[in-house]
Design a protein around this motif. Sequence first.
Motif, mmCIF file in Angstrom:
data_model
loop_
_atom_site.group_PDB
_atom_site.id
_atom_site.type_symbol
_atom_site.label_atom_id
_atom_site.label_comp_id
_atom_site.label_asym_id
_atom_site.label_seq_id
_atom_site.Cartn_x
_atom_site.Cartn_y
_atom_site.Cartn_z
ATOM 1 N N ILE A 189 0.852 -1.384 0.118
ATOM 2 C CA ILE A 189 -0.042 0.118 -0.183
ATOM 3 C C ILE A 189 0.904 1.267 -0.123
ATOM 4 O O ILE A 189 0.430 2.212 -0.495
ATOM 5 N N GLU A 190 1.911 1.154 0.550
ATOM 6 C CA GLU A 190 2.953 2.295 0.808
ATOM 7 C C GLU A 190 3.453 2.579 -0.733
ATOM 8 O O GLU A 190 3.700 3.817 -0.757
ATOM 9 N N ASN A 191 3.919 1.602 -1.204
ATOM 10 C CA ASN A 191 4.214 1.814 -2.608
ATOM 11 C C ASN A 191 3.296 2.502 -3.332
ATOM 12 O O ASN A 191 3.570 3.489 -4.299
ATOM 13 N N ASP A 192 2.106 2.062 -3.286
ATOM 14 C CA ASP A 192 0.874 2.588 -4.178
ATOM 15 C C ASP A 192 0.748 4.161 -3.829
ATOM 16 O O ASP A 192 0.509 4.858 -4.619
ATOM 17 N N ILE A 193 1.097 4.405 -2.551
ATOM 18 C CA ILE A 193 0.956 6.050 -2.255
ATOM 19 C C ILE A 193 2.150 6.604 -2.576
ATOM 20 O O ILE A 193 2.121 7.712 -3.125
ATOM 21 N N ALA A 194 3.198 6.104 -2.426
ATOM 22 C CA ALA A 194 4.443 6.840 -2.773
ATOM 23 C C ALA A 194 4.560 6.927 -4.360
ATOM 24 O O ALA A 194 4.979 8.066 -4.823
ATOM 25 N N SER A 195 4.040 5.958 -5.071
ATOM 26 C CA SER A 195 4.116 6.103 -6.656
ATOM 27 C C SER A 195 2.989 7.146 -7.155
ATOM 28 O O SER A 195 3.021 7.145 -8.388
ATOM 29 N N GLY A 196 2.094 7.463 -6.210
ATOM 30 C CA GLY A 196 0.968 8.232 -6.796
ATOM 31 C C GLY A 196 -0.044 7.399 -7.303
ATOM 32 O O GLY A 196 -0.776 8.157 -7.829
ATOM 33 N N HIS A 197 -0.048 6.310 -7.102
ATOM 34 C CA HIS A 197 -1.195 5.338 -7.813
ATOM 35 C C HIS A 197 -2.308 5.638 -6.672
ATOM 36 O O HIS A 197 -3.581 5.547 -7.081
ATOM 37 N N LEU A 198 -2.242 5.782 -5.423
ATOM 38 C CA LEU A 198 -3.364 6.198 -4.443
ATOM 39 C C LEU A 198 -2.923 7.837 -4.301
ATOM 40 O O LEU A 198 -1.884 7.954 -3.726
ATOM 41 N N VAL A 199 -3.814 8.750 -4.536
ATOM 42 C CA VAL A 199 -3.773 10.063 -4.269
ATOM 43 C C VAL A 199 -4.259 10.536 -3.005
ATOM 44 O O VAL A 199 -5.122 9.909 -2.368
ATOM 45 N N PRO A 200 -3.319 11.579 -2.543
ATOM 46 C CA PRO A 200 -3.927 12.134 -1.136
ATOM 47 C C PRO A 200 -5.432 12.219 -0.870
ATOM 48 O O PRO A 200 -5.873 12.858 -2.088
ATOM 49 N N GLY A 201 -6.021 11.992 -0.062
ATOM 50 C CA GLY A 201 -7.410 12.213 0.002
ATOM 51 C C GLY A 201 -8.328 10.943 -0.188
ATOM 52 O O GLY A 201 -9.503 11.015 0.044
ATOM 53 N N GLU A 202 -7.771 9.917 -0.936
ATOM 54 C CA GLU A 202 -8.311 9.020 -1.479
ATOM 55 C C GLU A 202 -8.675 8.099 -0.497
ATOM 56 O O GLU A 202 -7.892 7.815 0.625
ATOM 57 N N ARG A 203 -9.858 7.371 -0.605
ATOM 58 C CA ARG A 203 -10.553 6.417 0.558
ATOM 59 C C ARG A 203 -9.721 5.403 0.403
ATOM 60 O O ARG A 203 -9.709 4.658 -0.454
ATOM 61 N N LEU A 204 -9.474 4.460 1.625
ATOM 62 C CA LEU A 204 -9.125 3.171 1.532
ATOM 63 C C LEU A 204 -10.182 2.138 2.192
ATOM 64 O O LEU A 204 -10.169 1.954 3.455
ATOM 65 N N ASP A 205 -10.658 1.559 1.575
ATOM 66 C CA ASP A 205 -11.785 0.791 1.861
ATOM 67 C C ASP A 205 -11.313 -0.634 2.336
ATOM 68 O O ASP A 205 -10.590 -1.071 1.535
ATOM 69 N N GLU A 206 -11.579 -0.933 3.605
ATOM 70 C CA GLU A 206 -10.983 -2.031 3.977
ATOM 71 C C GLU A 206 -11.440 -3.393 3.139
ATOM 72 O O GLU A 206 -10.621 -4.381 2.942
#
Lengths: 223, 223
Positions: free
Chosen positions: B19-36
């Motif tokens: 998940i961290e990779n997805d955030i760092a790489s920008g695949h997940l953008v700030p503010g995006e919801r992370l549904d369990e």
Amino acid sequence: MMSDDASALSTAQRLRQEIENDIASGHLVPGERLDEVTLANRFHVSRTPIREALQQLAMAGMVEIRPRRGAVVASLTPERLYEMFEVMAELEAMCCRLAARRLGPSDALALERAHRACEAVRHDHDAYYRANEMFHQAIYAASGNTFLAEQARLLQRRLQPYRRLQLRVRNRVQNSFSEHERILAALMAGEGEEAAGIMRPHVQVQGERFSDLIASLKLLGAA
Amino acid sequence: MMSDDASALSTAQRLRQEIENDIASGHLVPGERLDEVTLANRFHVSRTPIREALQQLAMAGMVEIRPRRGAVVASLTPERLYEMFEVMAELEAMCCRLAARRLGPSDALALERAHRACEAVRHDHDAYYRANEMFHQAIYAASGNTFLAEQARLLQRRLQPYRRLQLRVRNRVQNSFSEHERILAALMAGEGEEAAGIMRPHVQVQGERFSDLIASLKLLGAA
DNA sequence: CTCATCATTCTTGTATACAAGGAAACGCTC
DNA sequence: GAGCGTTTCCTTGTATACAAGAATGATGAG
């Protein structure tokens, strides 16, 4: 069952804080095993939130989780301890530099008050330790960089069990206090580099102070 | 001794890294919801280890958990971003100071190699970004303080999505490279203060570079 | 008497069931 | 038609059941 102040804290976060306190205060010593069931019983919750709290503590570096083998309170090698103090010294020096530039009236007031509080209890090791902590935190806040302040606070907390031992050394409290005085004066005068230069060795553990620390470490390990 | 060996990773830790990779790489953008549930399905696990990973990410400051309202990718205000870059600059400056004093032959070799790798790809923004990251990491390692290196690496990673945007600015890659050259020369000459003095503004985002960053931030927020 | 191997027990890791708080949609009133 | 309350549904939070990997103790061989 829930404490009233659960304003914006999840249960796992509350549990983390509780366990963290026990580690920082020395109630849980480095190397000690953290049994999930025991903790769950103690806090009257199931293992699930306990595990979540432990994962958080692992990220904070306060516990070590060995897969399938449980969590233990993280124990630091002398080398690592030295490294952490080296970084802590630099963070606090940075706080000084920034604080000297950005010091506001309320910051100055808070600093002086914290300093006088140290003076009032300088003959009681434990009380001085707490007052000392507040003085340093006042400097973090005065840096005007909240992220820096948070990081410094975090590391301060992580080093707390070890830092506490240090003040036990003869004359350390007295020296500490007079260093505070010089730091405070430099900050008030806007001399950031001066303040940073005093802060660095004030925090860093070098020479005989390092030997003293290692000695107390071994005492701790023996328990 | 305590390097992140993949063989000793719990599932939650692996999930965190993903998940961290997805955030760092920008695949997940700030503010995006992370549904369990969504994440659980995606990784073919139950919600339990996902939740543990999210708690870890919350401690790392990469996600924000609002009790009973789910987790979102942490989004940084311009002020906080500025603060983090300010700290990052100081950490890297500290690495320089220590590296200049403690530089060993293998460190020197690694530094030169990383620098040449940057040179080789200086016309490709994305490739340069990665090479640049390696160059900086070589300096962290050369500091000889593994704790400092870890902290620097952590913050570097946390700032990655924003740092990446920065290099897009005209001539930034060229300037970056020539700054590297001067830093490298200073390190080799054992001039720690000199290297630190170049590193600080190299990392810190000030003046027009800060405005540029805020501009890209707004673009990101619009997406 | 010591060491190795196997069985037992204990603890952790994961999934799932259930409870309860928000969010959203629906209908109701004004 | 707009605003508000209610109800429904969806998501998170927690407990518990079960599986599987370590630790421990027992038993037997050397």
